[in-house]
Design a protein around this motif. Structure first.
Motif, PDB file in Angstrom:
ATOM      1  N   ASN A  95       0.991  -1.161   0.097  1.00  0.00           N
ATOM      2  CA  ASN A  95       0.138  -0.048   0.088  1.00  0.00           C
ATOM      3  C   ASN A  95       0.871   1.078  -0.048  1.00  0.00           C
ATOM      4  O   ASN A  95       1.885   1.114   0.496  1.00  0.00           O
ATOM      5  N   CYS A  96       0.234   2.409  -0.551  1.00  0.00           N
ATOM      6  CA  CYS A  96       0.875   3.794  -0.400  1.00  0.00           C
ATOM      7  C   CYS A  96      -0.311   4.538  -0.089  1.00  0.00           C
ATOM      8  O   CYS A  96      -1.325   4.186   0.573  1.00  0.00           O
ATOM      9  N   SER A 102       2.462   2.067  -4.945  1.00  0.00           N
ATOM     10  CA  SER A 102       2.293   0.601  -4.528  1.00  0.00           C
ATOM     11  C   SER A 102       2.106  -0.369  -5.696  1.00  0.00           C
ATOM     12  O   SER A 102       2.629  -1.428  -5.827  1.00  0.00           O
ATOM     13  N   SER A 103       1.628   0.269  -6.794  1.00  0.00           N
ATOM     14  CA  SER A 103       1.774  -0.444  -7.997  1.00  0.00           C
ATOM     15  C   SER A 103       2.986  -0.600  -8.627  1.00  0.00           C
ATOM     16  O   SER A 103       3.429  -1.617  -9.333  1.00  0.00           O
ATOM     17  N   THR A 104       3.961   0.475  -8.568  1.00  0.00           N
ATOM     18  CA  THR A 104       5.176   0.294  -8.969  1.00  0.00           C
ATOM     19  C   THR A 104       5.938  -0.448  -8.099  1.00  0.00           C
ATOM     20  O   THR A 104       6.624  -1.431  -8.681  1.00  0.00           O
ATOM     21  N   ALA A 105       5.789  -0.875  -6.906  1.00  0.00           N
ATOM     22  CA  ALA A 105       6.448  -1.389  -5.813  1.00  0.00           C
ATOM     23  C   ALA A 105       6.052  -2.786  -6.260  1.00  0.00           C
ATOM     24  O   ALA A 105       6.961  -3.876  -5.974  1.00  0.00           O
ATOM     25  N   CYS A 106       4.866  -3.150  -6.556  1.00  0.00           N
ATOM     26  CA  CYS A 106       4.353  -4.561  -6.783  1.00  0.00           C
ATOM     27  C   CYS A 106       5.148  -5.212  -8.289  1.00  0.00           C
ATOM     28  O   CYS A 106       5.630  -6.174  -7.996  1.00  0.00           O
ATOM     29  N   GLY A 107       5.588  -4.137  -9.125  1.00  0.00           N
ATOM     30  CA  GLY A 107       6.415  -4.832 -10.120  1.00  0.00           C
ATOM     31  C   GLY A 107       7.687  -4.823  -9.719  1.00  0.00           C
ATOM     32  O   GLY A 107       8.256  -6.088 -10.282  1.00  0.00           O
ATOM     33  N   GLY A 122      -6.754   1.842  -3.937  1.00  0.00           N
ATOM     34  CA  GLY A 122      -7.150   3.013  -3.307  1.00  0.00           C
ATOM     35  C   GLY A 122      -6.058   3.154  -2.209  1.00  0.00           C
ATOM     36  O   GLY A 122      -6.380   4.441  -1.541  1.00  0.00           O
ATOM     37  N   GLY A 123      -5.181   2.532  -1.794  1.00  0.00           N
ATOM     38  CA  GLY A 123      -4.142   2.824  -0.840  1.00  0.00           C
ATOM     39  C   GLY A 123      -4.881   2.850   0.591  1.00  0.00           C
ATOM     40  O   GLY A 123      -5.711   2.533   0.947  1.00  0.00           O
ATOM     41  N   ILE A 124      -3.844   3.752   1.192  1.00  0.00           N
ATOM     42  CA  ILE A 124      -4.300   4.004   2.777  1.00  0.00           C
ATOM     43  C   ILE A 124      -5.766   4.846   2.895  1.00  0.00           C
ATOM     44  O   ILE A 124      -6.304   4.720   3.633  1.00  0.00           O
TER      45      ILE A 124
END
Length: 136
Positions: A95-96, A102-107, A122-124
């Protein structure tokens, strides 16, 4: 046709705005990142013992985060994977603030062999809007 010629910039602006609205969901589908809503995230945490990874900056994290979340800012993630190695085959909810970082981090995680990575849709902000608890 006259309308199109006289209002081309409005049409371009409308098309661009529409693209910007759907881009975040397309980005997740293209990258192969699975998104999970707050209900799904709670189920992963409770039933699959998922790890929560918060990739916001330190000041954002200290203002309130999901309980027991691990904190690694997205900019440092690629060089800070060692503490997460033991969770490679475990569900990880990332999450961000809103879901973009967080999408970038998932990658990054997927690229490094993590198999069960979920982006909190939708994050935090979505977490808080759902009335779920955060800790400081």
């Amino acid at each position: 046709m006259d309308f199109v010629q006289h209002n081309i910039w409005l049409i371009v602006l409308a098309v661009f705005s529409g693209f910007m609205l759907i881009f975040p969901s397309l980005r997740g589908k293209i990258s192969g990142t699975s998104e999970v809503d707050t209900t799904g995230a709670v189920q992963l945490i409770n039933h699959e013992n998922a790890i929560v990874l918060d990739v916001r900056e330190a000041n954002e994290f200290s203002s309130g985060h999901i309980a027991d979340a691990k904190h690694i800012p997205v900019g440092q993630l690629a060089n800070s994977l060692k503490p997460l190695e033991k969770y490679k085959d475990q569900a990880i909810v990332v999450n961000c603030r809103s879901g973009a970082r967080s999408s970038t981090a998932c990658g990054v995680l997927r690229k490094n062999g993590f198999t069960k990575v979920y982006n909190l849709k939708g994050g935090i902000l979505a977490w808080q809007q759902a009335g779920l608890p955060t800790v400081k």
